[in-house]
Scaffold this active site. Structure first.
Site, PDB file in Angstrom:
ATOM      1  N   PHE A  20      47.601  33.312  52.354  1.00  0.00           N
ATOM      2  CA  PHE A  20      46.418  33.393  51.509  1.00  0.00           C
ATOM      3  C   PHE A  20      45.885  34.826  51.453  1.00  0.00           C
ATOM      4  O   PHE A  20      45.477  35.305  50.390  1.00  0.00           O
ATOM      5  CB  PHE A  20      45.354  32.432  52.059  1.00  0.00           C
ATOM      6  N   ARG A  48      42.868  49.646  37.668  1.00  0.00           N
ATOM      7  CA  ARG A  48      43.733  49.005  36.667  1.00  0.00           C
ATOM      8  C   ARG A  48      42.970  48.668  35.392  1.00  0.00           C
ATOM      9  O   ARG A  48      43.515  48.722  34.288  1.00  0.00           O
ATOM     10  CB  ARG A  48      44.326  47.730  37.275  1.00  0.00           C
ATOM     11  N   TYR A  71      29.222  49.937  46.616  1.00  0.00           N
ATOM     12  CA  TYR A  71      29.343  48.924  45.556  1.00  0.00           C
ATOM     13  C   TYR A  71      30.514  47.992  45.849  1.00  0.00           C
ATOM     14  O   TYR A  71      30.381  46.762  45.759  1.00  0.00           O
ATOM     15  CB  TYR A  71      29.526  49.583  44.189  1.00  0.00           C
ATOM     16  N   ARG A 105      30.743  49.117  31.422  1.00  0.00           N
ATOM     17  CA  ARG A 105      30.254  49.148  32.802  1.00  0.00           C
ATOM     18  C   ARG A 105      31.379  49.719  33.638  1.00  0.00           C
ATOM     19  O   ARG A 105      32.399  49.078  33.861  1.00  0.00           O
ATOM     20  CB  ARG A 105      29.883  47.749  33.298  1.00  0.00           C
TER      21      ARG A 105
END
Length: 409
Positions: free
Chosen positions: A285, A212, A168, A225
Site C-alpha cells: 500500500f 507533473r 504547504y 493555483r
C-alpha cells in the site's frame, strides 16, 4: 500513447496490464451491502481507481478506516480546489471540516463530476466514519483538522520560499502520511516510531504531483493555483507563466530540474520508512505510490513536455510496478533503476546538476547497500522497445481478452 501502440512497444508489460485490469474489475464489483459503505467504495473507485485496487488488499478493518480517511480528505481537497467558492465561505468550511464529519446531515455541494457526487452524498461518508472504532475516528478527526487549518492558511498566502513550499506540502500530504502511520498503529500492525519519517513519504508524493501537473494547474479557470516556490522559479524567470513559451525552453527545463532536485532529497527517508514496515499488505500500500513517484520524476526530468502537455507513466509500466512491487528488494531495485535513468539525463551545465547528482547518489547508495541479491538487474524502463513480433502480441491480446471475459462472467 494508445493501448495498441503501447502494447506493441512494450509487450513484456502485457501480463501485468492484464492482472491490473482484472484487479480493477474485482474492485469495481466489490460493494458492501450497507448503503453507506457501498457509497464509500463506489466513490473510492470513481475518484482513484489505482488507489482502490491497492486498498482492497488490506484487512477489512484497516481497509474501511483508510477508505473513510481518504474520502474525508478528498472532500476537504474538493472544497479547497473549487475556485468558485468565495474565500469568506471556503475558509470557515476548511477549518470546521473535522467537525462536519460527525454530522450525518451535513453536506456542501461543490466540485465537478465524481467529486460533486462525493460532496452531495457526504452524509454516507459521515455515517461510515461514525461506525469506525474510536481510535480510528480520533486519528481521522485530528488529521482533518490539521490539514483544514493548513489549507486555510495558504488560501491567501503565496508560496514564496522553499520553507513555505515544504510547509504547504506538509499540510496537504505530510499529514496524510502521519495519519496513515497512526492508523497502522491503531490497527496494531506497525510501530508508532515511524511517525518521524512519515512526513517525507507525503512530501515526496505531493512534490511529484505538483511538478507533473504544471500545465494543468497554470491553465486552471478562472485563475491558476500554483505551488512552485518563487525561491526556485524566480532564478529562471519573471513569472511562472513564461515557462509555457517555446522560446523559454532552456529556462523552463532548468527550473523543472531544480524542482525535481528538491523532491529527490526526500528519497532516502522514504526508503528508510518503507524498510521498517512489517505487514506485507501495508508495505505494498505504501510502496507502490513511492515507486510511481520516483518513476514519474525520472520521466519528467529535463522533459520539456511537462510544459507542453500531459506527462504520465504509461499504463503498462504502472501495471508492472503494481504487480512487481512485493518486497523491499523490489523497491530498492526500482528506486535504483529510475534514479539511474534520471542520472543519465543530467546535464553538467545545469545549475542544479551537482545537487541533483548528490541526491541521486544518496538514493542509489542506499539501494545498493541493501540489495538482497547483489547482482544488479534492470527492472523498469521508460523507453520504448522495438523489434517484437506483432503476431505474438496480437495472440497474447486475444488470450487476455478471453481471460477477462471468463472472469467477468
Amino acid at each position: 500513447m494508445g493501448m495498441m501502440e503501447m502494447v506493441l512497444k512494450h509487450p513484456e508489460e502485457l501480463p501485468a496490464l492484464l492482472k491490473l485490469q482484472l484487479a480493477s474489475m474485482q474492485a469495481t464489483r466489490f460493494l458492501p451491502p450497507e448503503p453507506h459503505w457501498a457509497f464509500c467504495y463506489k466513490m473510492l473507485q470513481n475518484v482513484s481507481r489505482s488507489f482502490a485496487i491497492v486498498i482492497h488488499q488490506l484487512g477489512p478493518e484497516l481497509r474501511n478506516a483508510i477508505c473513510v480517511f481518504y474520502l474525508v480528505l478528498r472532500g476537504l481537497d474538493t472544497v479547497e480546489d473549487d475556485m468558485a467558492i468565495p474565500i469568506d465561505t471556503k475558509v470557515p468550511i476548511l477549518k470546521a471540516f473535522h467537525e462536519h464529519i460527525y454530522d450525518t446531515s451535513w453536506h456542501f455541494i461543490c466540485g465537478e463530476k465524481d467529486y460533486k457526487d462525493l460532496m452531495t452524498g457526504f452524509h454516507h461518508v459521515s455515517t461510515a466514519f461514525l461506525s469506525l472504532a474510536k481510535g480510528y475516528q480520533e486519528v481521522i478527526s485530528e488529521m482533518t483538522q490539521r490539514m483544514g487549518n493548513g489549507m486555510a492558511k495558504f488560501i491567501e498566502v503565496e508560496v514564496e520560499t522553499i520553507a513555505d513550499y515544504d510547509e504547504y506540502c506538509h499540510y496537504v500530504a505530510g499529514i496524510v502520511g502521519l495519519g496513515l502511520t497512526r492508523l497502522f498503529y491503531a490497527a496494531g500492525l506497525e510501530d508508532f516510531a515511524l511517525d518521524v519519517l512519515s512526513n517525507s513519504m507525503g512530501l515526496f508524493l505531493q512534490k511529484t504531483n505538483i511538478i507533473r501537473d504544471y500545465l494543468e494547474d497554470i491553465n486552471e479557470i478562472p485563475a491558476p493555483r500554483m505551488f512552485w516556490p518563487r525561491e526556485i522559479w524566480g532564478r529562471y524567470g519573471t513569472a511562472l507563466e513564461v515557462f509555457k513559451e517555446e522560446d523559454r525552453s532552456e529556462d523552463a527545463l532548468r527550473c523543472l530540474n531544480d524542482m525535481i532536485t528538491n523532491a529527490l532529497k526526500h528519497g532516502p527517508e522514504c526508503l528508510q520508512y518503507m524498510s521498517a514496515l512489517r505487514d506485507p499488505a501495508i508495505f505494498r500500500f505504501c510502496a507502490i505510490p513511492q515507486v510511481m513517484a520516483i518513476g514519474t520524476l525520472a520521466l519528467c526530468y529535463n522533459n520539456i513536455h511537462v510544459f507542453r502537455g500531459v506527462v504520465k507513466i504509461r499504463r503498462g509500466l504502472t501495471a508492472k510496478i503494481m504487480e512487481g512491487t512485493k518486497t523491499m528488494s523490489d523497491v530498492y531495485a526500482a528506486f535504483d533503476d529510475f534514479s539511474g535513468i534520471l542520472a543519465a539525463k543530467i546535464d553538467k551545465s545545469d545549475p542544479s546538476a551537482v545537487l541533483t547528482q548528490r541526491y541521486v547518489d544518496e538514493i542509489r547508495t542506499a539501494c545498493k547497500a541493501r540489495f538482497l541479491n547483489k547482482t544488479k538487474r534492470k527492472t523498469f524502463s521508460i523507453e520504448s522497445k522495438t523489434g517484437h513480433e506483432i503476431c505474438l502480441v496480437l495472440a497474447i491480446l486475444l488470450l487476455a481478452l478471453i481471460m477477462i471475459l471468463i472472469v467477468w462472467r
